[in-house]
Design a protein around this motif. Structure first.
Motif, PDB file in Angstrom:
ATOM      1  N   PHE A  18      10.155 -26.840  -0.597  1.00 55.19           N
ATOM      2  CA  PHE A  18      10.854 -25.558  -0.686  1.00 55.19           C
ATOM      3  C   PHE A  18       9.824 -24.499  -1.028  1.00 55.19           C
ATOM      4  O   PHE A  18       9.000 -24.694  -1.919  1.00 55.19           O
ATOM      5  CB  PHE A  18      11.933 -25.571  -1.776  1.00 55.19           C
ATOM      6  CG  PHE A  18      12.569 -24.223  -1.963  1.00 55.19           C
ATOM      7  CD1 PHE A  18      13.658 -23.846  -1.197  1.00 55.19           C
ATOM      8  CD2 PHE A  18      12.044 -23.303  -2.866  1.00 55.19           C
ATOM      9  CE1 PHE A  18      14.222 -22.583  -1.340  1.00 55.19           C
ATOM     10  CE2 PHE A  18      12.611 -22.042  -3.010  1.00 55.19           C
ATOM     11  CZ  PHE A  18      13.697 -21.688  -2.245  1.00 55.19           C
ATOM     12  N   SER A  19       9.883 -23.381  -0.310  1.00 54.27           N
ATOM     13  CA  SER A  19       9.003 -22.257  -0.641  1.00 54.27           C
ATOM     14  C   SER A  19       9.680 -20.954  -0.241  1.00 54.27           C
ATOM     15  O   SER A  19      10.562 -20.935   0.605  1.00 54.27           O
ATOM     16  CB  SER A  19       7.661 -22.376   0.080  1.00 54.27           C
ATOM     17  OG  SER A  19       7.838 -22.303   1.483  1.00 54.27           O
ATOM     18  N   PHE A  20       9.236 -19.886  -0.896  1.00 56.85           N
ATOM     19  CA  PHE A  20       9.612 -18.549  -0.465  1.00 56.85           C
ATOM     20  C   PHE A  20       8.521 -18.075   0.481  1.00 56.85           C
ATOM     21  O   PHE A  20       7.340 -18.166   0.149  1.00 56.85           O
ATOM     22  CB  PHE A  20       9.692 -17.580  -1.655  1.00 56.85           C
ATOM     23  CG  PHE A  20      10.945 -17.697  -2.461  1.00 56.85           C
ATOM     24  CD1 PHE A  20      12.140 -17.172  -1.989  1.00 56.85           C
ATOM     25  CD2 PHE A  20      10.937 -18.321  -3.696  1.00 56.85           C
ATOM     26  CE1 PHE A  20      13.296 -17.266  -2.735  1.00 56.85           C
ATOM     27  CE2 PHE A  20      12.087 -18.420  -4.457  1.00 56.85           C
ATOM     28  CZ  PHE A  20      13.271 -17.895  -3.978  1.00 56.85           C
ATOM     29  N   GLN A  21       8.901 -17.574   1.649  1.00 59.37           N
ATOM     30  CA  GLN A  21       7.932 -16.981   2.559  1.00 59.37           C
ATOM     31  C   GLN A  21       8.083 -15.471   2.461  1.00 59.37           C
ATOM     32  O   GLN A  21       9.155 -14.924   2.745  1.00 59.37           O
ATOM     33  CB  GLN A  21       8.151 -17.435   3.996  1.00 59.37           C
ATOM     34  CG  GLN A  21       7.072 -16.900   4.923  1.00 59.37           C
ATOM     35  CD  GLN A  21       7.209 -17.420   6.345  1.00 59.37           C
ATOM     36  OE1 GLN A  21       8.307 -17.589   6.850  1.00 59.37           O
ATOM     37  NE2 GLN A  21       6.083 -17.660   6.968  1.00 59.37           N
ATOM     38  N   VAL A  22       6.997 -14.814   2.041  1.00 58.26           N
ATOM     39  CA  VAL A  22       7.010 -13.378   1.824  1.00 58.26           C
ATOM     40  C   VAL A  22       6.177 -12.721   2.908  1.00 58.26           C
ATOM     41  O   VAL A  22       4.963 -12.929   2.978  1.00 58.26           O
ATOM     42  CB  VAL A  22       6.444 -13.027   0.424  1.00 58.26           C
ATOM     43  CG1 VAL A  22       6.442 -11.526   0.210  1.00 58.26           C
ATOM     44  CG2 VAL A  22       7.238 -13.744  -0.659  1.00 58.26           C
ATOM     45  N   GLY A  23       6.820 -11.940   3.772  1.00 59.00           N
ATOM     46  CA  GLY A  23       6.116 -11.219   4.828  1.00 59.00           C
ATOM     47  C   GLY A  23       5.451  -9.974   4.256  1.00 59.00           C
ATOM     48  O   GLY A  23       6.066  -9.225   3.502  1.00 59.00           O
ATOM     49  N   THR A  24       4.183  -9.786   4.612  1.00 62.90           N
ATOM     50  CA  THR A  24       3.443  -8.621   4.127  1.00 62.90           C
ATOM     51  C   THR A  24       2.984  -7.774   5.302  1.00 62.90           C
ATOM     52  O   THR A  24       2.811  -8.275   6.417  1.00 62.90           O
ATOM     53  CB  THR A  24       2.230  -9.049   3.276  1.00 62.90           C
ATOM     54  OG1 THR A  24       1.361  -9.867   4.069  1.00 62.90           O
ATOM     55  CG2 THR A  24       2.676  -9.811   2.039  1.00 62.90           C
ATOM     56  N   GLU A  25       2.765  -6.495   5.038  1.00 61.63           N
ATOM     57  CA  GLU A  25       2.400  -5.555   6.091  1.00 61.63           C
ATOM     58  C   GLU A  25       0.897  -5.408   6.290  1.00 61.63           C
ATOM     59  O   GLU A  25       0.458  -5.032   7.366  1.00 61.63           O
ATOM     60  CB  GLU A  25       3.008  -4.182   5.808  1.00 61.63           C
ATOM     61  CG  GLU A  25       4.527  -4.176   5.844  1.00 61.63           C
ATOM     62  CD  GLU A  25       5.103  -4.637   7.182  1.00 61.63           C
ATOM     63  OE1 GLU A  25       4.533  -4.277   8.242  1.00 61.63           O
ATOM     64  OE2 GLU A  25       6.095  -5.372   7.160  1.00 61.63           O
ATOM     65  N   ASP A  26       0.110  -5.669   5.245  1.00 63.68           N
ATOM     66  CA  ASP A  26      -1.330  -5.438   5.345  1.00 63.68           C
ATOM     67  C   ASP A  26      -2.068  -6.270   4.301  1.00 63.68           C
ATOM     68  O   ASP A  26      -1.451  -7.002   3.525  1.00 63.68           O
ATOM     69  CB  ASP A  26      -1.658  -3.945   5.184  1.00 63.68           C
ATOM     70  CG  ASP A  26      -1.084  -3.337   3.906  1.00 63.68           C
ATOM     71  OD1 ASP A  26      -0.914  -4.067   2.899  1.00 63.68           O
ATOM     72  OD2 ASP A  26      -0.802  -2.124   3.903  1.00 63.68           O
ATOM     73  N   GLN A  27      -3.389  -6.138   4.282  1.00 63.72           N
ATOM     74  CA  GLN A  27      -4.188  -6.920   3.338  1.00 63.72           C
ATOM     75  C   GLN A  27      -3.907  -6.526   1.893  1.00 63.72           C
ATOM     76  O   GLN A  27      -3.860  -7.385   1.009  1.00 63.72           O
ATOM     77  CB  GLN A  27      -5.689  -6.768   3.639  1.00 63.72           C
ATOM     78  CG  GLN A  27      -6.549  -7.772   2.890  1.00 63.72           C
ATOM     79  CD  GLN A  27      -6.313  -9.191   3.380  1.00 63.72           C
ATOM     80  OE1 GLN A  27      -6.461  -9.481   4.560  1.00 63.72           O
ATOM     81  NE2 GLN A  27      -5.930 -10.094   2.473  1.00 63.72           N
ATOM     82  N   ALA A  28      -3.690  -5.248   1.648  1.00 66.24           N
ATOM     83  CA  ALA A  28      -3.434  -4.798   0.278  1.00 66.24           C
ATOM     84  C   ALA A  28      -2.169  -5.451  -0.279  1.00 66.24           C
ATOM     85  O   ALA A  28      -2.162  -5.918  -1.432  1.00 66.24           O
ATOM     86  CB  ALA A  28      -3.327  -3.272   0.219  1.00 66.24           C
ATOM     87  N   GLU A  29      -1.109  -5.489   0.499  1.00 67.19           N
ATOM     88  CA  GLU A  29       0.132  -6.110   0.033  1.00 67.19           C
ATOM     89  C   GLU A  29      -0.052  -7.624  -0.110  1.00 67.19           C
ATOM     90  O   GLU A  29       0.420  -8.229  -1.085  1.00 67.19           O
ATOM     91  CB  GLU A  29       1.282  -5.793   0.985  1.00 67.19           C
ATOM     92  CG  GLU A  29       2.632  -6.247   0.480  1.00 67.19           C
ATOM     93  CD  GLU A  29       3.777  -5.880   1.396  1.00 67.19           C
ATOM     94  OE1 GLU A  29       4.907  -5.810   0.883  1.00 67.19           O
ATOM     95  OE2 GLU A  29       3.573  -5.663   2.617  1.00 67.19           O
ATOM     96  N   THR A  30      -0.753  -8.233   0.834  1.00 65.25           N
ATOM     97  CA  THR A  30      -1.059  -9.665   0.755  1.00 65.25           C
ATOM     98  C   THR A  30      -1.819  -9.966  -0.527  1.00 65.25           C
ATOM     99  O   THR A  30      -1.474 -10.882  -1.279  1.00 65.25           O
ATOM    100  CB  THR A  30      -1.883 -10.098   1.984  1.00 65.25           C
ATOM    101  OG1 THR A  30      -1.127  -9.827   3.172  1.00 65.25           O
ATOM    102  CG2 THR A  30      -2.250 -11.573   1.933  1.00 65.25           C
ATOM    103  N   ASP A  31      -2.863  -9.189  -0.792  1.00 70.85           N
ATOM    104  CA  ASP A  31      -3.679  -9.380  -1.998  1.00 70.85           C
ATOM    105  C   ASP A  31      -2.853  -9.195  -3.264  1.00 70.85           C
ATOM    106  O   ASP A  31      -2.982  -9.976  -4.213  1.00 70.85           O
ATOM    107  CB  ASP A  31      -4.850  -8.395  -2.023  1.00 70.85           C
ATOM    108  CG  ASP A  31      -5.893  -8.653  -0.955  1.00 70.85           C
ATOM    109  OD1 ASP A  31      -5.851  -9.717  -0.297  1.00 70.85           O
ATOM    110  OD2 ASP A  31      -6.750  -7.771  -0.761  1.00 70.85           O
ATOM    111  N   ARG A  32      -2.003  -8.180  -3.279  1.00 71.68           N
ATOM    112  CA  ARG A  32      -1.215  -7.875  -4.476  1.00 71.68           C
ATOM    113  C   ARG A  32      -0.323  -9.057  -4.860  1.00 71.68           C
ATOM    114  O   ARG A  32      -0.306  -9.492  -6.022  1.00 71.68           O
ATOM    115  CB  ARG A  32      -0.387  -6.609  -4.259  1.00 71.68           C
ATOM    116  CG  ARG A  32       0.392  -6.168  -5.479  1.00 71.68           C
ATOM    117  CD  ARG A  32       1.026  -4.793  -5.340  1.00 71.68           C
ATOM    118  NE  ARG A  32       1.927  -4.646  -4.209  1.00 71.68           N
ATOM    119  CZ  ARG A  32       1.649  -3.963  -3.082  1.00 71.68           C
ATOM    120  NH1 ARG A  32       0.484  -3.367  -2.928  1.00 71.68           N
ATOM    121  NH2 ARG A  32       2.541  -3.876  -2.121  1.00 71.68           N
TER     122      ARG A  32
END
Length: 162
Positions: free
Chosen positions: A75-89
């Motif tokens: 089980f995991s949450f998949q979190v879609g991100t828009e860019d590297q900054a959001e991914t990094d955060r």
């Protein structure tokens, strides 16, 4: 509580986990904390037994059920991100708060819950299919946190030094 709610098992730390998620993700909040009306196998009357919360708008309940069951990658949450900054955060918040890195955009929080921090550029590449998807997939395979620039380069077919 909604008609369909994800129940996540914790060993006495459901409220801490829910508060952490609410501090990291938008559209995430703790909505109720319920205390046990009497003693139970893993706790005493008055202990927090369930916590209702949302994660990115998804209704969840954290159950302080004790040490018998652990989270797994099943089980995991998949979190879609828009860019590297959001991914990094998001990645840095989870890993930097006692979590650990895994492969291909997966990480685990300090409570053992798995998260996929997935930039949209990767899901778009996979949806495109063919050579574009193959190149993006090959670029992703050795990664821990997803490198958006490397996925974009793979989508274009740019050569890398790797």
């Amino acid at each position: 509580m909604g008609k369909n709610t994800i129940c996540l098992w914790y060993d006495g730390t459901a409220e801490e986990a829910a508060n952490f998620y609410a501090s990291v993700f938008p559209d995430t909040a703790v909505t109720a904390v319920h205390r046990a009306p009497s003693d139970y196998p893993s706790g005493k009357a008055g202990d927090v037994i369930t916590v209702e919360f949302t994660v990115l708008g998804i209704p969840c309940v954290g159950l302080n059920g004790g040490p018998m069951f652990k989270h797994s990658e099943a089980f995991s949450f998949q979190v879609g991100t828009e860019d590297q900054a959001e991914t990094d955060r998001y990645w840095d918040a989870i890993v930097g708060h006692g979590g650990e890195e895994s492969q291909c955009g997966w990480c685990r929080d300090k409570w053992g819950l798995s998260w996929q921090i997935t930039p949209r550029v990767l899901t778009d590449a996979m949806a495109a299919g063919g050579e574009e998807a193959r190149r993006a997939f090959a670029a992703m395979m050795p990664m821990r946190k997803i490198d958006v620039a490397a996925i974009e380069a793979a989508r274009r077919g740019d050569q890398t030094d790797a």
